[in-house]
Design an enzyme around this catalytic site. Structure first.
Site, PDB file in Angstrom:
ATOM      1  N   THR A   1       0.846  -1.196   0.000  1.00 12.08           N
ATOM      2  CA  THR A   1       0.000   0.000   0.000  1.00 12.08           C
ATOM      3  C   THR A   1       0.883   1.248   0.000  1.00 12.08           C
ATOM      4  O   THR A   1       0.405   2.339   0.314  1.00 12.08           O
ATOM      5  CB  THR A   1      -0.917   0.022   1.237  1.00 12.08           C
ATOM      6  OG1 THR A   1      -0.117  -0.103   2.422  1.00 12.08           O
ATOM      7  CG2 THR A   1      -1.927  -1.110   1.193  1.00 12.08           C
TER       8      THR A   1
ATOM      9  N   ARG B   1       4.337   2.389  -2.358  1.00 13.09           N
ATOM     10  CA  ARG B   1       4.631   2.921  -3.683  1.00 13.09           C
ATOM     11  C   ARG B   1       4.904   1.793  -4.654  1.00 13.09           C
ATOM     12  O   ARG B   1       5.665   0.868  -4.360  1.00 13.09           O
ATOM     13  CB  ARG B   1       5.832   3.886  -3.633  1.00 13.09           C
ATOM     14  CG  ARG B   1       5.518   5.226  -2.959  1.00 13.09           C
ATOM     15  CD  ARG B   1       4.536   6.037  -3.764  1.00 13.09           C
ATOM     16  NE  ARG B   1       4.219   7.340  -3.190  1.00 13.09           N
ATOM     17  CZ  ARG B   1       3.135   7.611  -2.485  1.00 13.09           C
ATOM     18  NH1 ARG B   1       2.256   6.658  -2.228  1.00 13.09           N
ATOM     19  NH2 ARG B   1       2.920   8.831  -2.025  1.00 13.09           N
TER      20      ARG B   1
ATOM     21  N   ASP C   1      -2.168  -2.177  -3.782  1.00  9.06           N
ATOM     22  CA  ASP C   1      -2.931  -0.940  -3.979  1.00  9.06           C
ATOM     23  C   ASP C   1      -2.190   0.006  -4.901  1.00  9.06           C
ATOM     24  O   ASP C   1      -2.750   1.013  -5.334  1.00  9.06           O
ATOM     25  CB  ASP C   1      -3.180  -0.259  -2.629  1.00  9.06           C
ATOM     26  CG  ASP C   1      -4.048   0.982  -2.759  1.00  9.06           C
ATOM     27  OD1 ASP C   1      -5.150   0.877  -3.327  1.00  9.06           O
ATOM     28  OD2 ASP C   1      -3.612   2.062  -2.309  1.00  9.06           O
TER      29      ASP C   1
ATOM     30  N   GLU D   1       2.209   3.173 -12.492  1.00  9.30           N
ATOM     31  CA  GLU D   1       1.405   4.368 -12.263  1.00  9.30           C
ATOM     32  C   GLU D   1       2.125   5.619 -12.748  1.00  9.30           C
ATOM     33  O   GLU D   1       3.346   5.714 -12.695  1.00  9.30           O
ATOM     34  CB  GLU D   1       1.111   4.534 -10.770  1.00  9.30           C
ATOM     35  CG  GLU D   1       0.087   3.577 -10.221  1.00  9.30           C
ATOM     36  CD  GLU D   1      -0.162   3.831  -8.746  1.00  9.30           C
ATOM     37  OE1 GLU D   1      -0.820   4.841  -8.422  1.00  9.30           O
ATOM     38  OE2 GLU D   1       0.303   3.024  -7.926  1.00  9.30           O
TER      39      GLU D   1
ATOM     40  N   HIS E   1      -4.943   2.508  -6.051  1.00 10.20           N
ATOM     41  CA  HIS E   1      -4.294   3.496  -5.187  1.00 10.20           C
ATOM     42  C   HIS E   1      -5.332   4.213  -4.314  1.00 10.20           C
ATOM     43  O   HIS E   1      -5.399   5.443  -4.264  1.00 10.20           O
ATOM     44  CB  HIS E   1      -3.510   4.512  -6.018  1.00 10.20           C
ATOM     45  CG  HIS E   1      -2.374   5.143  -5.262  1.00 10.20           C
ATOM     46  ND1 HIS E   1      -1.118   5.291  -5.791  1.00 10.20           N
ATOM     47  CD2 HIS E   1      -2.296   5.672  -4.014  1.00 10.20           C
ATOM     48  CE1 HIS E   1      -0.327   5.880  -4.917  1.00 10.20           C
ATOM     49  NE2 HIS E   1      -1.018   6.113  -3.828  1.00 10.20           N
TER      50      HIS E   1
END
Length: 313
Positions: free
Chosen positions: A225, A227, A251, A256, A287
């Site tokens: 959760t 990076r 997550d 990204e 995220h």
């Protein structure tokens, strides 16, 4: 102060700053180049992750006193240059740490109890009890990397499960009633679960690679959760295939964009990401670990309080 807001946040942020006598400017749509033309006289910037605040951006704001990020990480800001210019950096990990702790726990329980797999199978008409036998956390060892706001919040959630919680952190003497601090080697020897709670830094970039994974003494579940760029996706896929990683709750993803708002930006996902998404023992969320109704309020309030504390100081 004249404060420029570059992302929409909870209304209380604008309301309380205005009540304190500050002048709020809002610019939510202009691109970075156009925003840079509006920085004369701006003393404060409030941003989430819309774009990177680099040297050129800060040089265009000669009166800038502070940058406030509504969130935990500061990787979208050239922090070294900000410090060099005497710009105060504000973030708000206190505001969403509980949300992240709950989300990490949700991912872990869903994985260990095979909840999503069982749900999909039952909805497809398959009643597979033995194949979906779960694993209890009681008596297991959960290893955390990073023991700041997010790591501590997760450790507190685990207290009632009668599991052992260990953590590794580069700072010393952080152990408490919820978790014991150990070396990375000890954590890798004992963990049944690994959960990441680290910011992105050069040290954590691609931290979870093949060599890191192979150092674990037994197969483990991975929760991230923190990076996405801390995990090498291709090595994660290989470990899922070999069984060294028993399942992953993610997550965040390596692919990204800096804004966190989009993953693909019009392009198709890479081949390795497509392969990752085919694993039934992989759970992915967009995220949103710190993205709750309550944290939206808390994050804004923490930022307001810290800005107003600048006045008091």
């Amino acid at each position: 102060m004249k404060i420029l807001h570059l992302d929409k946040n909870h209304p209380l942020l604008l309301e309380q700053l205005e009540q304190a006598g500050h002048d709020n400017m809002q610019e939510y749509t202009a691109d970075k180049a156009d925003v840079m033309k509006q920085l004369e006289g701006i003393e404060g910037i409030v941003i989430r992750s819309r774009f990177r605040l680099d040297q050129a951006f800060m040089d265009a704001a000669p009166d800038l006193r502070f940058i406030a990020r509504v969130g935990a990480g500061l990787e979208s800001i050239d922090t070294d240059y900000a410090v060099q210019k005497g710009i105060i950096l504000i973030n708000s990990p206190e505001g969403n740490r509980n949300a992240v702790g709950e989300h990490a726990l949700g991912l872990l329980l869903a994985l260990t109890n095979k909840l999503l797999i069982a749900d999909r199978e039952v909805k497809a008409g398959n009643w597979n009890r033995e194949a979906n036998r779960g694993m209890e956390l009681e008596g297991k060892t959960v290893g955390l990397i990073g023991y700041g706001n997010m790591g501590k919040a997760f450790a507190k959630k685990l207290k009632g499960f009668n599991c052992e919680v260990l953590f590794y952190d580069i700072l010393p003497d952080l152990g408490d009633e919820f978790a014991k601090q150990v070396s990375l080697t000890t954590l890798q020897q004992r963990a049944d679960v690994l959960s990441l709670h680290t910011p992105w830094t050069p040290r954590t970039d691609k931290m979870v690679d093949a060599h890191f994974i192979q150092a674990f003494s037994k197969p483990f579940y991975l929760i991230n959760t923190a990076r996405g760029k801390s995990v090498v996706t291709s090595d994660l896929v290989d470990a899922l295939k070999s069984g060294q990683i028993k399942g992953a709750g993610l997550d965040v993803l390596e692919f990204e964009q800096d804004s966190f708002e989009k993953l693909f930006q019009g392009s198709k996902p890479s081949g390795i990401l497509q392969e990752l998404l085919t694993f039934p023992n992989v759970i992915v969320s967009p995220h949103i670990a710190g993205w709750t109704q309550e944290s939206k309020v808390k994050l804004a309030q923490v930022i307001v309080d810290k800005i107003l504390a600048l006045d008091a100081g």
